[in-house]
Design a protein around this motif. Structure first.
Motif, PDB file in Angstrom:
ATOM      1  N   UNK A  52      39.600  35.988  41.865  1.00  0.00           N
ATOM      2  CA  UNK A  52      40.096  35.695  43.204  1.00  0.00           C
ATOM      3  C   UNK A  52      39.390  34.536  43.884  1.00  0.00           C
ATOM      4  N   UNK A  53      39.033  34.733  45.157  1.00  0.00           N
ATOM      5  CA  UNK A  53      38.443  33.677  45.974  1.00  0.00           C
ATOM      6  C   UNK A  53      37.113  33.181  45.401  1.00  0.00           C
ATOM      7  N   UNK A  54      36.292  34.097  44.900  1.00  0.00           N
ATOM      8  CA  UNK A  54      34.992  33.712  44.344  1.00  0.00           C
ATOM      9  C   UNK A  54      35.164  32.806  43.133  1.00  0.00           C
ATOM     10  N   UNK A  55      36.134  33.105  42.285  1.00  0.00           N
ATOM     11  CA  UNK A  55      36.380  32.280  41.104  1.00  0.00           C
ATOM     12  C   UNK A  55      36.834  30.884  41.480  1.00  0.00           C
ATOM     13  N   UNK A  56      37.730  30.783  42.477  1.00  0.00           N
ATOM     14  CA  UNK A  56      38.223  29.472  42.909  1.00  0.00           C
ATOM     15  C   UNK A  56      37.098  28.630  43.508  1.00  0.00           C
ATOM     16  N   UNK A  57      36.217  29.247  44.293  1.00  0.00           N
ATOM     17  CA  UNK A  57      35.134  28.494  44.931  1.00  0.00           C
ATOM     18  C   UNK A  57      34.065  28.083  43.927  1.00  0.00           C
ATOM     19  N   UNK A  58      33.771  28.944  42.939  1.00  0.00           N
ATOM     20  CA  UNK A  58      32.798  28.586  41.898  1.00  0.00           C
ATOM     21  C   UNK A  58      33.277  27.361  41.123  1.00  0.00           C
ATOM     22  N   UNK A  59      34.553  27.346  40.776  1.00  0.00           N
ATOM     23  CA  UNK A  59      35.124  26.202  40.075  1.00  0.00           C
ATOM     24  C   UNK A  59      35.056  24.940  40.925  1.00  0.00           C
ATOM     25  N   UNK A  60      35.280  25.085  42.228  1.00  0.00           N
ATOM     26  CA  UNK A  60      35.239  23.940  43.145  1.00  0.00           C
ATOM     27  C   UNK A  60      33.851  23.309  43.186  1.00  0.00           C
ATOM     28  N   UNK A  61      32.818  24.147  43.281  1.00  0.00           N
ATOM     29  CA  UNK A  61      31.442  23.634  43.357  1.00  0.00           C
ATOM     30  C   UNK A  61      31.058  22.903  42.074  1.00  0.00           C
ATOM     31  N   UNK A  88      45.589  27.306  44.183  1.00  0.00           N
ATOM     32  CA  UNK A  88      45.251  28.619  43.606  1.00  0.00           C
ATOM     33  C   UNK A  88      44.955  29.647  44.700  1.00  0.00           C
ATOM     34  N   UNK A  89      44.227  29.214  45.749  1.00  0.00           N
ATOM     35  CA  UNK A  89      43.911  30.128  46.854  1.00  0.00           C
ATOM     36  C   UNK A  89      45.182  30.512  47.611  1.00  0.00           C
ATOM     37  N   UNK A  90      46.135  29.576  47.729  1.00  0.00           N
ATOM     38  CA  UNK A  90      47.386  29.859  48.412  1.00  0.00           C
ATOM     39  C   UNK A  90      48.184  30.964  47.765  1.00  0.00           C
ATOM     40  N   UNK A  91      48.024  31.126  46.452  1.00  0.00           N
ATOM     41  CA  UNK A  91      48.735  32.196  45.745  1.00  0.00           C
ATOM     42  C   UNK A  91      47.953  33.513  45.761  1.00  0.00           C
ATOM     43  N   UNK A  92      46.737  33.478  46.285  1.00  0.00           N
ATOM     44  CA  UNK A  92      45.972  34.719  46.480  1.00  0.00           C
ATOM     45  C   UNK A  92      46.476  35.441  47.723  1.00  0.00           C
ATOM     46  N   UNK A  93      46.712  34.663  48.802  1.00  0.00           N
ATOM     47  CA  UNK A  93      47.203  35.275  50.036  1.00  0.00           C
ATOM     48  C   UNK A  93      47.293  34.267  51.159  1.00  0.00           C
ATOM     49  N   UNK A  94      48.132  34.564  52.180  1.00  0.00           N
ATOM     50  CA  UNK A  94      48.330  33.646  53.305  1.00  0.00           C
ATOM     51  C   UNK A  94      47.073  33.520  54.161  1.00  0.00           C
ATOM     52  N   UNK A  95      46.356  34.648  54.339  1.00  0.00           N
ATOM     53  CA  UNK A  95      45.128  34.611  55.139  1.00  0.00           C
ATOM     54  C   UNK A  95      44.081  33.736  54.465  1.00  0.00           C
TER      55      UNK A  95
END
Length: 487
Positions: free
Chosen positions: A207-216, A57-64
């Motif tokens: 975005x990034x915050x949503x992906x990390x919240x789900x991970x935790x 999911x993060x990979x489709x947000x951006x390369x950085x």
């Protein structure tokens, strides 16, 4: 003299009859192996799948963002993960041998001791995650990637503490071959993570915050379930509640935990150095993305070997605690051969897949082409990793962590990395050369561990296990406490 010889022969015949034919022994050991390995493999697939889903999911947000997540997960998180997982493997040694010796009450005491040691270790690791950006910049990483990596690492701190409960509870349950609950919880957590990642990153665009919240959340859900299972009365013999004996004779266990942590960390950091070396090469972002995809695929496949590593640790420790060197050796042979057979099949498959799997993680044709170039090395890595972790599991079951740590230093850091640097930088083979050197170090380590395992006096290992169990038995601890009170 003659009577003693006759008695010995009668004992051997009785053992042979009890164990049955070779076919019966193989089938019995097969079932015991898969009782541990099956759930362990599924659990590790699911747990590793959490990282894979996050990366996808993060990979489709951006390369950085993808490069930053790759750095955090393969460098910082792998560092912390290695420390805690390695230190918790000492619990596997202690619980497995105590359970084999029927010292059931000691399992709960060992579990609490490990909680205390790992929690303190987690606090000591916090600065690495708090000061991620300056650390990565000092290591030569690009500024934009380092800044995003710091945001990710701050999010991941609760995940670091989740490993304390996750690894220790797994060791406690696996030693008793009661780890199906771990697999159920891991599968449930993976499904929740997949849904939440889509909901928070695609549907609601967090975005990034949503992906990390789900991970935790995905990392903590299994822990809650495992604690309920342990505290809920399902383990009346091995969990007697909290005890002050946890604080008694901690230093020998701390030493075993430190040597266990060093053993595994030296293995996990090996791949971390590969990523760091790649960061200073030409087209660093593409190189890091391609390498992280390959390492994630290799890591996911390695979950099979780690499942067999758990089985080897449990079976060897149980049999040594029970006093059977013959059964311990038989378990080792069967588990190594089974894991290698699976690894060989996967080796053939990945030789032909090449870069096709890269599109799961990225839309970049450049990254996919780089993955295709690395695929032969990926296949070789998968083959070697089908044996090496199982031998590490044997070491954990027998309590050889200190010995294997020295082997790892010699093979990885005195052979593998220098060869990799020479091929990658001096011979200008770039990431391919670095990886070839690292594989050479892994091959050397695997050969050394095979020789050590083959030449080991397993009767002596039974005696050492009995001494360890006797020194840390509950009766011994209670007697020491009583002596102190009388004094």
């Amino acid at each position: 003299m003659e009577g003693g010889v006759n008695e010995s022969l009668i004992t051997e015949v009785a053992k042979t009859k009890e164990e049955g034919t070779l076919k019966d022994r193989v089938w019995t050991e097969w079932k015991k192996m898969w009782i541990v390995a099956g759930p362990a493999i599924f659990t590790r697939f699911s747990t590793f799948g959490v990282s894979i889903i996050s990366q996808a999911f993060i990979g489709h947000i951006g390369a950085t963002e993808l490069a930053a997540f790759a750095l955090v997960s393969t460098v910082l998180l792998r560092f912390g993960n290695g420390v805690l997982l390695g230190m918790s493997s000492a619990l596997g040694t202690l619980c497995g041998q105590s359970y084999g010796a029927k010292q059931y009450e000691m399992l709960g005491v060992h579990l609490q001791r490990s909680w205390l040691i790992l929690f303190i270790s987690s606090i000591a690791l916090l600065p690495i995650f708090i000061f991620t950006s300056p650390i990565l910049k000092a290591l030569g990483q690009e500024e934009a990637i380092a800044e995003v990596a710091e945001t990710i690492s701050l999010w991941i701190i609760p995940g670091l503490f989740s490993f304390v409960l996750s690894y220790t509870c797994q060791m406690f349950l696996q030693a008793q071959s009661k780890n199906m609950i771990i697999a159920y919880l891991a599968g449930f957590s993976l499904a929740i993570h997949g849904f939440l990642s889509w909901l928070l990153t695609v549907k609601y665009k967090f975005g990034l915050s949503g992906a990390m919240l789900s991970t935790i959340l995905a990392l903590w859900i299994p822990n809650i379930g495992q604690l309920i299972y342990i505290f809920g009365g399902w383990f009346p013999e091995t969990w007697k509640g909290f005890s002050m004996l946890v604080f008694k004779d901690l230093w020998p266990i701390i030493k075993l935990s430190l040597s266990s942590g060093l053993m595994l960390c030296l293995e996990l950091w090996y791949n971390t150095i590969l990523v760091l070396l790649t960061g200073s090469m030409e087209k660093a972002e593409i190189a890091i993305d391609a390498l992280s995809i390959c390492l994630n695929i290799s890591g996911w496949i390695m979950m099979i070997s780690l499942g067999f590593m758990a089985a080897a640790s449990v079976r060897v420790s149980n049999e040594l605690g029970r006093g059977s060197s013959r059964a311990a050796k038989f378990s080792i042979v069967q588990i190594v051969l089974t894991s290698f057979a699976i690894g060989f099949v996967l080796f053939i498959i990945f030789l032909f897949l090449r870069g096709r799997l890269a599109y799961i993680f990225t839309e970049s044709t450049e990254v996919a082409a780089a993955v295709a170039d690395l695929s032969p090395l990926l296949a070789c890595s998968i083959l070697l990793n089908s044996i090496q972790p199982v031998l590490s599991g044997v070491a954990v079951g027998a309590g050889w962590q200190s010995t294997v740590a020295y082997v790892n230093i010699a093979c990885y850091y005195l052979i593998g990395i220098p060869v990799g640097v020479f091929l990658g930088y001096v011979c200008q083979l770039q990431v391919t050369g670095v990886w070839i050197g690292m594989l050479f170090g892994t091959l050397t380590q695997t050969i050394v561990l095979l020789i050590i395992t083959y030449k080991t006096d397993w009767e002596k290992q039974v005696w050492i296990a009995k001494q360890r169990i006797s020194n840390w038995s509950l009766e011994s601890d209670q007697q020491d406490v009583g002596d102190e009170q009388n004094a």
